[in-house]
Scaffold this active site. Sequence first.
Site, PDB file in Angstrom:
ATOM      1  N   LYS A 280      42.761  23.523  39.425  1.00 18.69           N
ATOM      2  CA  LYS A 280      41.284  22.951  39.949  1.00 18.69           C
ATOM      3  C   LYS A 280      40.552  22.236  38.958  1.00 18.69           C
ATOM      4  O   LYS A 280      40.955  22.224  37.735  1.00 18.69           O
ATOM      5  CB  LYS A 280      40.363  24.092  40.313  1.00 18.69           C
ATOM      6  CG  LYS A 280      40.515  24.596  41.659  1.00 18.69           C
ATOM      7  CD  LYS A 280      39.724  25.846  41.861  1.00 18.69           C
ATOM      8  CE  LYS A 280      39.818  26.448  43.178  1.00 18.69           C
ATOM      9  NZ  LYS A 280      39.843  25.873  44.258  1.00 18.69           N
ATOM     10  N   ARG A 354      45.359  32.286  51.886  1.00 11.74           N
ATOM     11  CA  ARG A 354      46.066  32.373  53.140  1.00 11.74           C
ATOM     12  C   ARG A 354      47.412  33.310  52.873  1.00 11.74           C
ATOM     13  O   ARG A 354      47.800  33.940  53.745  1.00 11.74           O
ATOM     14  CB  ARG A 354      46.435  31.365  53.686  1.00 11.74           C
ATOM     15  CG  ARG A 354      47.309  30.016  53.068  1.00 11.74           C
ATOM     16  CD  ARG A 354      47.139  28.477  53.542  1.00 11.74           C
ATOM     17  NE  ARG A 354      45.794  28.029  53.078  1.00 11.74           N
ATOM     18  CZ  ARG A 354      45.564  26.983  53.551  1.00 11.74           C
ATOM     19  NH1 ARG A 354      46.228  26.313  54.341  1.00 11.74           N
ATOM     20  NH2 ARG A 354      44.249  26.281  53.105  1.00 11.74           N
TER      21      ARG A 354
HETATM   22  N1  BES Z   1      38.861  29.362  47.079  1.00  7.88           N
HETATM   23  C1  BES Z   1      39.006  28.175  47.442  1.00  7.88           C
HETATM   24  C2  BES Z   1      38.193  27.545  48.521  1.00  7.88           C
HETATM   25  C3  BES Z   1      36.737  27.399  47.963  1.00  7.88           C
HETATM   26  C4  BES Z   1      36.207  26.155  47.763  1.00  7.88           C
HETATM   27  C5  BES Z   1      35.801  28.580  48.269  1.00  7.88           C
HETATM   28  C6  BES Z   1      34.795  26.076  47.576  1.00  7.88           C
HETATM   29  C7  BES Z   1      34.356  28.408  47.981  1.00  7.88           C
HETATM   30  C8  BES Z   1      34.221  27.142  47.626  1.00  7.88           C
HETATM   31  C9  BES Z   1      40.634  28.064  48.126  1.00  7.88           C
HETATM   32  O1  BES Z   1      41.423  28.939  47.564  1.00  7.88           O
HETATM   33  C10 BES Z   1      41.080  26.558  47.898  1.00  7.88           C
HETATM   34  O2  BES Z   1      41.356  26.315  46.865  1.00  7.88           O
HETATM   35  N2  BES Z   1      41.381  26.172  49.198  1.00  7.88           N
HETATM   36  C11 BES Z   1      41.774  24.546  48.861  1.00  7.88           C
HETATM   37  C12 BES Z   1      42.937  24.529  49.980  1.00  7.88           C
HETATM   38  C13 BES Z   1      43.740  23.027  49.897  1.00  7.88           C
HETATM   39  C14 BES Z   1      44.639  23.192  48.366  1.00  7.88           C
HETATM   40  C15 BES Z   1      44.534  23.090  50.847  1.00  7.88           C
HETATM   41  C16 BES Z   1      40.756  23.907  49.145  1.00  7.88           C
HETATM   42  O3  BES Z   1      39.808  23.908  49.981  1.00  7.88           O
HETATM   43  O4  BES Z   1      40.704  22.598  48.605  1.00  7.88           O
HETATM   44 MN    MN Z   2      42.316  28.011  45.875  1.00  6.64          MN
END
Ligand code: BES
Ligand code: MN
Length: 502
Positions: A280, A354
């Site tokens: 990230k 997931r």
């Molecule tokens: N934990 C994150 C989602 C999240 C984002 C929670 C902001 C709380 C606040 C999750 O694991 C994630 O990173 N999701 C990605 C999925 C994508 C890579 C398909 C996302 O939402 O960008």
């Molecule tokens: Mn994630």
Amino acid sequence: MAEAPKISIAELKTPVTGTLVVLTDENLDFGAAARAAMKPSGDLFQRVAKIEKFTGKRNKILSLAAPSGLKLEHLIVAGTGKSKEMKAEDWLKLGGAIAGRLPAGARNVTVLAQTPGGKLGADEAAQIALGIKLRAYKFDRYKTKKKSGEDDESKTPAADIRVAAEDVAGTKKAWVAAEAVGSGIVLARELVNEPPNVLFPVEFARRASELKKLGVQIEVLDEPAMKKLGMHALLAVGQGSERDSRLVVMRWNGAKKKSEAPVAIVGKGVCFDTGGISIKPAASMEDMKGDMAGAACVTGLMHALAARKAKTNVVGVIGLVENMPDGNSYRPGDILKSYSGQTIEVINTDAEGRLVLCDALAYTNERFKPKLIIDLATLTGAILVALGQEYAGLFSNDDKLAERLTEAGKVTGELVWRMPLAPYYDKMIDSKFADMKNTGGRFGGSITAAQFLQRYIGKTPWAHLDIAGTGMAAHNTEIGDSWGPGWGVRLLNEFIAAHYEK
Ligand code: BES
Ligand code: MN
Ligand code: ZN
């Protein structure tokens, strides 16, 4: 956590010392007990109200120090607006509004839980008390200098707070249940607020194990146990971390028939989500300590159910991992064999939730044959784009279950909004190399995540709550300013109480 106030339920007598809180309405009327208490002060309140333009609007507070004619330190008047229209959640918020305006030095506080129109029910009075408890919660364990409350008048002081109610016996009983829920919410808040160097999977599992004291049966599966079971999707997420992964099973068997199929609640517990190799950006990454809010809610709920001895069977399952980049991390391109036997091509290691949930869900479904499964997960940023922080996304294969959750949301104010599932979205996660991919591209990101989960629950009635918006980084409300709001504990407690405790 700051020193919490001691809240008790008392008889409706009018105290003459300390701080007195009374309720009024949009007519600036009072109940009999309040009227009697305020009588020696003559028309003081009416005069102050006029000067301050206080009109009794809901959750507005008028605070009078050393009110003349009375021996009180403070007289606090709380507005209910049209009190007859107040619902459970409104009484909760009123309690929060009151707690937020208690003077810093107050030690001896009595809230006269009586409406101008007459009797206030036991459940309503207990909701006021719960609102006070929740508003008083502070996460300041790591502040070595200024403890909140010392320098800021808006912070609730540690005090003895009595909620004086007409139906004392009924309110005491209602408070036992409400306080149990309150403690569950506080536990969930603590877990979400804790920093990731303190709350990692093993420590989370240890804290969940403390529910044994309340009669919850606990099993903690370590990595060898999960390997043996074939949970290679969950394990892959944690494999780049120095911290071991865990899966915790919490069982509360309160139903008359101990063999009755349970309600199952499953939570995502990513104690920290860096994104892994698909790392990230740095901005706000610290927020990813809250990526275990689903698991925190499940743990808080189990606490609440056990503490109030709910007459129902519930199993809570949480998958606990840390998602880190490392020489041993899982990679985009890896193909994982999940507990269910289905294979997953990893496209993005940041779509890790997931992978944790698919093993936890399939395992829970197969082992416990629950009457229904609900999962909670801070799963996608896309749900924040769609719904912001007010509603959680609800996905379900069962209309009745979806309706019941929506209804419980309206009762508690923990709102859910139903989102679609459909074969079109399911196709988006088909893979060239395996049974499915772990992402479906940019469009409909919350939906394709839900479609992924649906492939692991068979025909069991199931609901998925995407709480990325509601479960963490909460803004201030009447019931507190905790970053971790403990979202979902009241929702699911209400859902279970309303339908599964008969
Ligand atoms: N934990 C994150 C989602 C999240 C984002 C929670 C902001 C709380 C606040 C999750 O694991 C994630 O990173 N999701 C990605 C999925 C994508 C890579 C398909 C996302 O939402 O960008
Ligand atoms: Mn994630
Ligand atoms: Zn995540």
